[in-house]
Design an enzyme around this catalytic site. Structure first.
Site, PDB file in Angstrom:
ATOM      1  N   GLU A 177       0.818  -1.221   0.000  1.00  0.00           N
ATOM      2  CA  GLU A 177       0.000   0.000   0.000  1.00  0.00           C
ATOM      3  C   GLU A 177       0.851   1.270   0.000  1.00  0.00           C
ATOM      4  O   GLU A 177       1.258   1.749   1.056  1.00  0.00           O
ATOM      5  CB  GLU A 177      -0.934   0.000   1.225  1.00  0.00           C
ATOM      6  CG  GLU A 177      -1.816   1.239   1.292  1.00  0.00           C
ATOM      7  CD  GLU A 177      -2.773   1.259   2.489  1.00  0.00           C
ATOM      8  OE1 GLU A 177      -2.679   0.364   3.347  1.00  0.00           O
ATOM      9  OE2 GLU A 177      -3.599   2.174   2.555  1.00  0.00           O
ATOM     10  N   LYS A 219      -2.542  -2.015  -3.121  1.00  0.00           N
ATOM     11  CA  LYS A 219      -3.592  -1.187  -2.512  1.00  0.00           C
ATOM     12  C   LYS A 219      -3.230   0.276  -2.721  1.00  0.00           C
ATOM     13  O   LYS A 219      -2.539   0.879  -1.889  1.00  0.00           O
ATOM     14  CB  LYS A 219      -3.721  -1.529  -1.021  1.00  0.00           C
ATOM     15  CG  LYS A 219      -4.707  -0.665  -0.269  1.00  0.00           C
ATOM     16  CD  LYS A 219      -5.099  -1.286   1.051  1.00  0.00           C
ATOM     17  CE  LYS A 219      -5.956  -0.330   1.868  1.00  0.00           C
ATOM     18  NZ  LYS A 219      -6.618  -0.961   2.993  1.00  0.00           N
TER      19      LYS A 219
HETATM   20  P1  13P Z   1      -9.230   4.003   4.369  1.00  0.00           P
HETATM   21  O1  13P Z   1     -10.095   3.263   3.363  1.00  0.00           O
HETATM   22  O2  13P Z   1     -10.016   4.573   5.503  1.00  0.00           O
HETATM   23  O3  13P Z   1      -8.291   4.954   3.711  1.00  0.00           O
HETATM   24  O4  13P Z   1      -8.346   2.906   5.085  1.00  0.00           O
HETATM   25  C1  13P Z   1      -7.740   1.966   4.313  1.00  0.00           C
HETATM   26  C2  13P Z   1      -6.506   1.549   4.957  1.00  0.00           C
HETATM   27  O5  13P Z   1      -6.327   0.391   5.266  1.00  0.00           O
HETATM   28  C3  13P Z   1      -5.451   2.539   5.195  1.00  0.00           C
HETATM   29  O6  13P Z   1      -4.272   1.886   5.452  1.00  0.00           O
END
Ligand code: 13P
Length: 341
Positions: A177, A219
């Site tokens: 991510e 992500k």
């Molecule tokens: P949000 O969808 O609230 O941005 O959170 C996703 C997430 O896992 C952030 O690391």
């Protein structure tokens, strides 16, 4: 590394148009959200909240996996059944956030690097024994004047790749991510340029660290203007900008891309995901799915407010958001479905 198992888990997480529920807020973040609604910030209230989420009837119809936090993965429901067992019994794959948070990057004011590599092999061994089958590590990239720096992009990409290697070694699917934050007044074009740099840097590092691309999920953020930007493009424009960039940046071997919601409202996040799949789904090499935290949980949290009497209504709200987002994965979300509760 069992490649077949990694590939199977990664595909299952984005299979059947389902997505992920991110419920891995750290203690501090969870407390901040509780405080805003006047909910007591205690271990027991966090446990009750997570129990409410996990026991939502029918959640597995739209949710393939849930990302837990270290505190949560060790907790049980009121009658002593571990959360992780409840998830597995419900047909939801348990995952775990393993990063230790984004800390100020020395020498680069305003930028952060995510920590947590030390001891990670041992932590993976423990989480794997507990039943976790995938993990998450989040890097944050700030957009601003002269930001992000190359140093920040490279430090974060390197950490993401080192984490992904340890994760796959332990048999867990890494969710990678790199989040370009929505905070600020930057334009959609700036978000696109920064995200392009971030993704290219990340995939270069994943390649160098011999990561099995077929056994991971990306992500990312959607390509959006900053929250304070005066020009806010419509969903067709953000869908096109996002898909175009991903096609140039993400190898076809990756089975799925599960977006974070990043502070968008719940409905807007669903609308934008739907806009991508409605127009482009048949032309894409990977599944375009969701791994939302706030955009799935916030409506339910606002109904629950810590009161037992609100549990059923809050669970209905969570079930509904999950269902709307599964529809968005098919490009079939619409107003009628949104208002069908
Ligand atoms: P949000 O969808 O609230 O941005 O959170 C996703 C997430 O896992 C952030 O690391």
């Amino acid at each position: 590394m069992n490649e077949a198992q990694l590939i199977d888990t990664a595909r299952s997480l984005v299979g059947d148009h389902k997505g992920l529920l991110a419920m891995d807020e750290s203690v501090g973040t969870c407390n901040k959200r509780f405080a805003a609604l006047g909910i007591p910030q205690t271990v027991e209230m966090r446990r009750k909240y997570r129990e409410m989420i996990i026991t939502t009837p029918g959640l597995n119809e739209s949710i393939s996996g849930a990302i837990l936090f270290d505190e949560t993965i060790r907790q049980q429901n009121a009658d002593g059944t571990p959360f992780i067992k409840l998830l597995i019994d419900a047909g939801i794959i348990p995952g775990i956030k393993v990063d230790m948070g984004a800390k100020p990057l020395a020498g680069f004011p305003g930028e952060k690097v995510t920590e947590g590599l030390d001891g990670l092999r041992d932590r993976f061994a423990e989480y794997s024994k507990m039943g976790a089958r995938f993990a998450k590590w989040r890097a944050v990239i700030v957009v601003g004047k002269d930001l992000p720096s190359r140093a920040c992009l490279e430090a974060n990409a390197h950490a993401l790749a080192r984490y992904a290697a340890l994760c796959q070694e332990a048999g867990l699917v890494p969710i990678v991510e790199p989040e370009v934050l929505m905070d600020g007044s930057h334009t959609l074009a700036q978000c696109q340029a920064v995200t392009a740099e971030a993704l290219h840097t990340v995939f270069e590092q994943l390649y160098k660290q011999h990561i099995l691309l077929e056994g991971l999920l990306l992500k990312p953020n959607m390509i959006l203007p900053g929250l304070d930007c005066s020009i806010q493009e419509d969903k067709a424009a953000t869908a096109e900008a996002t898909v175009k960039l991903l096609l140039k940046s993400v190898p076809a071997a990756v089975p799925g891309i599960a977006f974070l919601s990043g502070g968008q409202s719940a409905e807007l996040a669903t609308l934008r995901l739907n806009a991508m799949n409605r127009v482009f789904k048949s032309k894409l090499p990977w599944a375009l799915s969701f791994s939302f935290g706030r955009a799935l949980q916030q409506p339910a949290l606002e109904i629950w407010k810590g009161d037992k009497a609100n549990i059923k209504a809050a669970q209905r709200a969570l079930y509904h958001r999950a269902k709307c987002n599964r529809a968005a994965c098919m490009g079939e979300y619409n107003e009628t479905l949104e208002h069908s509760v």
